[in-house]
Design a protein around this motif. Structure first.
Motif, short mmCIF file in Angstrom:
data_model
loop_
_atom_site.label_atom_id
_atom_site.label_comp_id
_atom_site.label_asym_id
_atom_site.label_seq_id
_atom_site.Cartn_x
_atom_site.Cartn_y
_atom_site.Cartn_z
N SER A 17 -15.60 2.75 -22.04
CA SER A 17 -15.53 2.60 -20.40
C SER A 17 -15.33 0.64 -19.59
O SER A 17 -15.69 0.15 -20.04
CB SER A 17 -16.32 3.14 -19.08
N LEU A 18 -14.41 0.78 -18.75
CA LEU A 18 -14.04 0.06 -18.46
C LEU A 18 -14.25 0.41 -16.71
O LEU A 18 -13.56 1.32 -16.17
CB LEU A 18 -12.58 -1.09 -17.92
N ARG A 19 -13.92 -0.89 -15.17
CA ARG A 19 -13.71 -1.05 -14.06
C ARG A 19 -12.93 -1.81 -13.98
O ARG A 19 -13.33 -2.34 -13.67
CB ARG A 19 -14.95 -0.08 -13.29
N LEU A 20 -11.81 -0.93 -13.47
CA LEU A 20 -10.53 -2.57 -12.67
C LEU A 20 -11.55 -2.41 -11.08
O LEU A 20 -11.49 -2.02 -10.32
CB LEU A 20 -9.40 -2.44 -13.01
N SER A 21 -11.05 -4.03 -10.53
CA SER A 21 -11.18 -3.93 -9.51
C SER A 21 -10.08 -4.70 -8.34
O SER A 21 -9.33 -5.92 -9.45
CB SER A 21 -12.00 -5.08 -9.38
N CYS A 22 -9.14 -4.47 -7.50
CA CYS A 22 -8.53 -5.28 -7.23
C CYS A 22 -8.93 -5.75 -5.99
O CYS A 22 -8.70 -5.16 -4.83
CB CYS A 22 -7.47 -4.20 -6.91
N ALA A 23 -8.93 -6.85 -5.64
CA ALA A 23 -9.43 -7.55 -3.96
C ALA A 23 -8.45 -8.12 -3.49
O ALA A 23 -7.29 -8.67 -4.10
CB ALA A 23 -10.47 -9.19 -4.37
N ALA A 24 -7.85 -8.04 -2.36
CA ALA A 24 -7.60 -8.39 -1.57
C ALA A 24 -7.36 -8.79 0.09
O ALA A 24 -8.56 -8.73 0.77
CB ALA A 24 -6.57 -6.52 -0.34
N SER A 25 -5.93 -9.50 0.36
CA SER A 25 -6.74 -10.68 1.13
C SER A 25 -5.60 -10.94 1.92
O SER A 25 -4.42 -9.98 1.89
CB SER A 25 -7.05 -11.77 0.61
N GLY A 26 -5.73 -10.34 3.43
CA GLY A 26 -4.24 -10.94 4.60
C GLY A 26 -4.68 -10.01 5.29
O GLY A 26 -5.58 -10.02 6.15
N ARG A 27 -3.73 -9.43 5.65
CA ARG A 27 -3.63 -8.45 6.78
C ARG A 27 -4.45 -7.41 5.95
O ARG A 27 -5.37 -7.35 5.01
CB ARG A 27 -2.08 -8.18 6.65
N THR A 28 -4.59 -5.96 7.16
CA THR A 28 -5.90 -5.64 7.15
C THR A 28 -5.67 -4.99 6.33
O THR A 28 -4.60 -3.79 6.06
CB THR A 28 -5.86 -4.93 8.40
N PHE A 29 -6.66 -4.65 5.37
CA PHE A 29 -6.37 -3.82 3.84
C PHE A 29 -6.94 -2.15 4.20
O PHE A 29 -5.87 -1.20 3.69
CB PHE A 29 -8.39 -3.90 3.13
N SER A 30 -7.27 -1.58 4.86
CA SER A 30 -7.48 -0.67 5.12
C SER A 30 -6.18 0.55 5.73
O SER A 30 -5.50 0.86 6.20
CB SER A 30 -8.15 -0.17 6.54
N MET A 31 -5.13 -0.88 6.66
CA MET A 31 -3.89 -0.25 6.88
C MET A 31 -2.85 0.47 5.69
O MET A 31 -2.02 0.38 5.42
CB MET A 31 -3.28 -1.21 7.88
N TYR A 32 -3.41 0.31 4.72
CA TYR A 32 -2.99 0.34 3.35
C TYR A 32 -3.10 1.51 2.77
O TYR A 32 -4.50 1.41 1.86
CB TYR A 32 -2.51 -0.72 2.28
N ALA A 33 -2.40 2.45 1.84
CA ALA A 33 -2.67 3.05 0.64
C ALA A 33 -2.90 2.22 -0.34
O ALA A 33 -1.34 1.21 -0.45
CB ALA A 33 -1.73 4.05 0.63
N MET A 34 -2.60 2.46 -1.92
CA MET A 34 -3.05 1.69 -2.80
C MET A 34 -3.21 2.50 -3.89
O MET A 34 -3.19 3.37 -4.17
CB MET A 34 -4.75 0.89 -2.81
N GLY A 35 -2.38 1.58 -5.20
CA GLY A 35 -1.75 2.39 -5.78
C GLY A 35 -2.20 1.71 -7.64
O GLY A 35 -2.68 -0.03 -7.49
#
Length: 122
Positions: A17-35
Motif C-alpha cells: 500500500s501507499l498513500r500519495l499526497s498532493c499539497a496545494a498553495s496559492g489560490r483557495t484550495f477549496s475552490m477546486y475539484a481535484m483529480g
C-alpha cells in the motif's frame, strides 16, 4: 494560480500500500475539484480518481475502484490517494490536478503537479 506538489511515491512490492499526497498553495484550495491521473511509460495519461470541492462526491476509474481511495483535507490544502493491493500494472507517474469540476478528462484540468513515481515490483 495554484501550485501542486505530489509526494509519497516509491518502490513497493505487489500487494503493498501507499498513500500519495498532493499539497496545494496559492489560490483557495477549496475552490477546486481535484483529480489524480497516472502515466505509464509509452502510454497516455490515464484518469484515476476525482473528488469534488467539499469532498462529498468521488469518482474512480473502473480499473482502480475498490483499491484506490481519494480524499481531501481542505484545512490542510491537501488531497490524498490511498492505494491498496498494489499491482505491477499500477506502476506509473502519478499526477494530481486542480479544476473547476470533477472531470475524468485531463485536458479539462487547469493546474498540474510535477508527479510522483510509483513502482510496483512483482
Amino acid at each position: 494560480q495554484v501550485q501542486l506538489v505530489e509526494s509519497g511515491g516509491g518502490l513497493v512490492q505487489a500487494g503493498g500500500s501507499l498513500r500519495l499526497s498532493c499539497a496545494a498553495s496559492g489560490r483557495t484550495f477549496s475552490m477546486y475539484a481535484m483529480g489524480w491521473f497516472r502515466q505509464a511509460p509509452g502510454k497516455e495519461r490515464e484518469f484515476v480518481a476525482t473528488i469534488s470541492r467539499n469532498g462529498g462526491d468521488t469518482y474512480y476509474a473502473a480499473s482502480v475502484k475498490g483499491r484506490f481511495t481519494i480524499s481531501r483535507d481542505n484545512a490542510k490544502n491537501t488531497v490524498y490517494l490511498e492505494i491498496d493491493s498494489l499491482k505491477p500494472e499500477d506502476t506509473a507517474v502519478y499526477y494530481c490536478a486542480a479544476g473547476d469540476r470533477t472531470y475524468d478528462y485531463p485536458n479539462l484540468y487547469s493546474y498540474w503537479g510535477q508527479g510522483t513515481q510509483v513502482t510496483v515490483s512483482s
